[in-house]
Design a protein around this motif. Structure first.
Motif, PDB file in Angstrom:
ATOM      1  N   GLU A  90      30.353  32.081  61.574  1.00 51.88           N
ATOM      2  CA  GLU A  90      30.982  33.183  62.305  1.00 51.88           C
ATOM      3  C   GLU A  90      32.015  33.934  61.472  1.00 51.88           C
ATOM      4  O   GLU A  90      32.502  34.985  61.895  1.00 51.88           O
ATOM      5  N   SER A  91      32.349  33.412  60.312  1.00 51.86           N
ATOM      6  CA  SER A  91      33.358  34.066  59.472  1.00 51.86           C
ATOM      7  C   SER A  91      32.893  35.459  59.068  1.00 51.86           C
ATOM      8  O   SER A  91      31.747  35.665  58.667  1.00 51.86           O
ATOM      9  N   ASP A  92      33.772  36.430  59.179  1.00 51.03           N
ATOM     10  CA  ASP A  92      33.395  37.814  58.888  1.00 51.03           C
ATOM     11  C   ASP A  92      34.505  38.508  58.099  1.00 51.03           C
ATOM     12  O   ASP A  92      34.990  39.558  58.480  1.00 51.03           O
ATOM     13  N   VAL A  93      34.911  37.899  56.997  1.00 54.27           N
ATOM     14  CA  VAL A  93      35.939  38.502  56.149  1.00 54.27           C
ATOM     15  C   VAL A  93      35.346  39.698  55.424  1.00 54.27           C
ATOM     16  O   VAL A  93      34.356  39.571  54.708  1.00 54.27           O
ATOM     17  N   GLN A  94      35.931  40.871  55.604  1.00 53.17           N
ATOM     18  CA  GLN A  94      35.427  42.092  54.986  1.00 53.17           C
ATOM     19  C   GLN A  94      36.282  42.543  53.800  1.00 53.17           C
ATOM     20  O   GLN A  94      35.782  43.240  52.919  1.00 53.17           O
ATOM     21  N   GLN A  95      37.561  42.172  53.814  1.00 53.37           N
ATOM     22  CA  GLN A  95      38.480  42.672  52.786  1.00 53.37           C
ATOM     23  C   GLN A  95      39.228  41.514  52.143  1.00 53.37           C
ATOM     24  O   GLN A  95      39.748  40.633  52.842  1.00 53.37           O
ATOM     25  N   LEU A  96      39.268  41.514  50.819  1.00 55.07           N
ATOM     26  CA  LEU A  96      40.021  40.482  50.109  1.00 55.07           C
ATOM     27  C   LEU A  96      40.188  40.888  48.656  1.00 55.07           C
ATOM     28  O   LEU A  96      39.502  41.772  48.143  1.00 55.07           O
ATOM     29  N   SER A  97      41.121  40.227  48.001  1.00 58.26           N
ATOM     30  CA  SER A  97      41.275  40.337  46.551  1.00 58.26           C
ATOM     31  C   SER A  97      41.872  39.021  46.083  1.00 58.26           C
ATOM     32  O   SER A  97      42.562  38.332  46.843  1.00 58.26           O
ATOM     33  N   GLY A  98      41.606  38.657  44.850  1.00 61.11           N
ATOM     34  CA  GLY A  98      42.148  37.399  44.369  1.00 61.11           C
ATOM     35  C   GLY A  98      41.662  37.038  42.982  1.00 61.11           C
ATOM     36  O   GLY A  98      40.936  37.789  42.330  1.00 61.11           O
ATOM     37  N   THR A  99      42.106  35.885  42.532  1.00 57.72           N
ATOM     38  CA  THR A  99      41.717  35.330  41.239  1.00 57.72           C
ATOM     39  C   THR A  99      40.950  34.048  41.488  1.00 57.72           C
ATOM     40  O   THR A  99      41.350  33.218  42.304  1.00 57.72           O
ATOM     41  N   VAL A 100      39.841  33.907  40.805  1.00 56.68           N
ATOM     42  CA  VAL A 100      39.000  32.730  40.984  1.00 56.68           C
ATOM     43  C   VAL A 100      38.634  32.140  39.627  1.00 56.68           C
ATOM     44  O   VAL A 100      38.743  32.805  38.600  1.00 56.68           O
ATOM     45  N   LYS A 101      38.241  30.863  39.682  1.00 59.03           N
ATOM     46  CA  LYS A 101      37.747  30.208  38.475  1.00 59.03           C
ATOM     47  C   LYS A 101      36.409  29.575  38.794  1.00 59.03           C
ATOM     48  O   LYS A 101      36.172  29.140  39.917  1.00 59.03           O
ATOM     49  N   ILE A 102      35.571  29.512  37.787  1.00 60.25           N
ATOM     50  CA  ILE A 102      34.328  28.778  37.941  1.00 60.25           C
ATOM     51  C   ILE A 102      34.124  27.893  36.727  1.00 60.25           C
ATOM     52  O   ILE A 102      34.189  28.356  35.589  1.00 60.25           O
ATOM     53  N   SER A 103      33.952  26.611  36.974  1.00 59.06           N
ATOM     54  CA  SER A 103      33.661  25.654  35.915  1.00 59.06           C
ATOM     55  C   SER A 103      32.278  25.090  36.174  1.00 59.06           C
ATOM     56  O   SER A 103      32.002  24.591  37.263  1.00 59.06           O
ATOM     57  N   THR A 104      31.411  25.204  35.192  1.00 60.65           N
ATOM     58  CA  THR A 104      30.038  24.733  35.328  1.00 60.65           C
ATOM     59  C   THR A 104      29.717  23.786  34.186  1.00 60.65           C
ATOM     60  O   THR A 104      29.936  24.113  33.023  1.00 60.65           O
ATOM     61  N   ASP A 105      29.218  22.602  34.524  1.00 61.72           N
ATOM     62  CA  ASP A 105      28.871  21.612  33.513  1.00 61.72           C
ATOM     63  C   ASP A 105      27.507  21.028  33.834  1.00 61.72           C
ATOM     64  O   ASP A 105      27.382  20.002  34.495  1.00 61.72           O
ATOM     65  N   LEU A 106      26.464  21.717  33.375  1.00 65.48           N
ATOM     66  CA  LEU A 106      25.100  21.258  33.592  1.00 65.48           C
ATOM     67  C   LEU A 106      24.657  20.266  32.521  1.00 65.48           C
ATOM     68  O   LEU A 106      23.531  19.785  32.551  1.00 65.48           O
TER      69      LEU A 106
ATOM     70  N   THR B  86      37.429  32.650  34.173  1.00 63.46           N
ATOM     71  CA  THR B  86      38.368  33.205  35.149  1.00 63.46           C
ATOM     72  C   THR B  86      37.906  34.600  35.535  1.00 63.46           C
ATOM     73  O   THR B  86      37.540  35.406  34.677  1.00 63.46           O
ATOM     74  N   LEU B  87      37.915  34.873  36.834  1.00 66.29           N
ATOM     75  CA  LEU B  87      37.481  36.168  37.337  1.00 66.29           C
ATOM     76  C   LEU B  87      38.510  36.729  38.304  1.00 66.29           C
ATOM     77  O   LEU B  87      39.250  35.996  38.945  1.00 66.29           O
ATOM     78  N   ARG B  88      38.538  38.047  38.385  1.00 65.36           N
ATOM     79  CA  ARG B  88      39.276  38.725  39.452  1.00 65.36           C
ATOM     80  C   ARG B  88      38.251  39.348  40.374  1.00 65.36           C
ATOM     81  O   ARG B  88      37.288  39.965  39.906  1.00 65.36           O
TER      82      ARG B  88
END
Length: 418
Positions: A70-86, A126-128
């Motif tokens: 049911e979440s319906d977030v339409q607006q946001l901004s932020g900093t995120v990280k993704i670490s991937t170790d396959l 790191t992403l914005r």
């Protein structure tokens, strides 16, 4: 607050309810969806620092999954990280080789979004991110002394690589088919994982956490079966909005997470409209999607296209009434699937010889293939298992392919039975 479990696991009937309103997925897509989460999920976010377990009202696993739906977030901004170790080897040489080939052939641009995917398959990035409804999103990949930005504004999609001063331009309509199956937000990643929920899965609420300063519940998804490479999936769900803030996939072999994705900063305020504006810099090489490059001056002099109207929000799907399940008709062109749940293995017949060896391919790509492959023998004959910490594939010398989020032994057993 100590972890609690309001439900030991979801029941079969509850699972049917949870699936209502979700995107239809072919059964064979289960192992593919998991690798999508790891390899091309690469849409966003990991590593967040927990700063205490907030005291939140108890909630059941079904209620929490419904909250996500049911979440319906339409607006946001932020900093995120993704670490991937396959567990993949260094892709640097392979990336350069593939990029050089694309540039020489004239069909590629360093600003093409697909050219950036391999950079997110390994390591930490790191992403914005910013979003304002379905027609305006921006993602910027921060690199050493450079930045790559992907912008969707109305009908236009822009990719800009500051390091090479190259621009990629396409339209939302042209790119939709290519991008529709790629998870693009933490919520997308979670929905992909929830497609795997069935009687072979335990789903519980595993306490609370704080993510990017937000109180969150922890949803724990664990396969009940042995033989799968998936150990568990943990999703931190924002207690107020129901939006997934962190996604962690841990392999059954232990060690570091295969995918650890989470916001480190987030705001739900409306981003400034200028966030999504883009004009190619003077002198930049501009490549149209599916076309040859064009000079940047053509874009800088052209009038801006009017903004496309924002699409109305789709009504929420009602809960499905329970009815006897009809047998599913196999999708045209879909591979055969053997096994069930997390042990599902997709079987494809290429109708020809197996994959060439690394020595036959040669170069960086050949070395990469050899580093992943293990030669195996069995009642089926001979073949090579290409392995990661999550998804493995057995390619037999007679052209059959067995792939799934299962162990090497499980693939060999399936090939022998086949």
């Amino acid at each position: 607050m100590a972890p609690y479990e309001s439900d030991d696991s979801t029941t079969s009937d509850e699972i049917d309810d949870l699936r209502a309103g979700r995107r239809k997925a072919a059964r064979y897509a289960v192992p593919v969806a998991v690798v999508g989460v790891a390899a091309a999920t690469i849409g966003l976010v990991p590593a967040l620092a927990d700063s205490g377990d907030p005291d939140l009202p108890e909630i059941s696993a079904q209620q929490l999954i419904e909250k996500i739906a049911e979440s319906d977030v339409q607006q946001l901004s932020g900093t995120v990280k993704i670490s991937t170790d396959l567990g993949l080897p260094d892709l640097g040489g392979l990336e350069s080789s593939l990029a050089s080939g694309a540039m020489e052939s004239g069909d590629g641009s360093s600003a093409d979004p697909s050219a950036k995917l391999t950079e997110l398959v390994t390591g930490t990035n790191t992403l914005r991110v910013a979003a304002d409804g379905p027609d305006r999103q921006k993602l910027s990949l921060l690199e050493n002394a450079a930045e790559y930005s992907l912008i969707h504004n109305g009908k236009d999609i822009w990719g800009y690589d500051s390091a090479s001063n190259e621009v990629f331009h396409g339209t939302a309509a042209e790119s939709a088919e290519k991008e529709k199956e790629v998870p693009a937000t933490p919520k997308d990643l979670t929905e992909e994982a929830l497609k795997s929920v069935d009687d072979t899965t335990s789903v519980t609420v595993d306490g609370t956490a704080q993510v990017a300063g937000r109180d969150a519940y922890r949803l724990l998804i664990k396969p009940k079966q042995s033989g799968t490479t998936v150990g568990s999936i943990t999703v931190a769900v924002d207690a107020k909005t129901g939006m997934p803030l962190k996604f962690t996939l841990t392999p059954s072999s232990g060690g570091a997470a295969v995918v650890d994705a989470g916001f480190t900063k987030i705001s739900f305020a409306k981003p400034a409209a200028s966030t999504f504006d883009f004009t190619p810099p003077k002198g930049a090489k501009v490549t149209e999607e599916g076309e040859v490059e064009a000079p940047a001056e053509e874009y800088s002099k052209a009038p801006k296209a009017p903004k496309a109207p924002e699409a109305p929000k789709a009504p929420k799907a009602p809960k499905a009434t329970k009815a006897p399940k009809a047998p599913k008709a196999p999708e045209e062109g879909a591979p055969e699937v053997i096994g069930e749940g997390w042990n599902s293995i997709a079987v494809l017949d290429t109708g020809g010889e197996g994959m060439p060896s690394g020595s036959e391919v040669g170069g960086a790509l050949g070395g990469f293939m050899d580093s992943l492959g293990d030669k195996v023998k069995g009642e089926f004959g001979e073949g090579t298992v290409y392995k990661t910490r999550l998804v493995n594939a057995l390619m037999t010398d007679d052209g059959k392919v067995y792939v799934g989020a299962v162990t090497k032994d499980a693939l060999v057993k399936a090939a022998n039975a086949g």
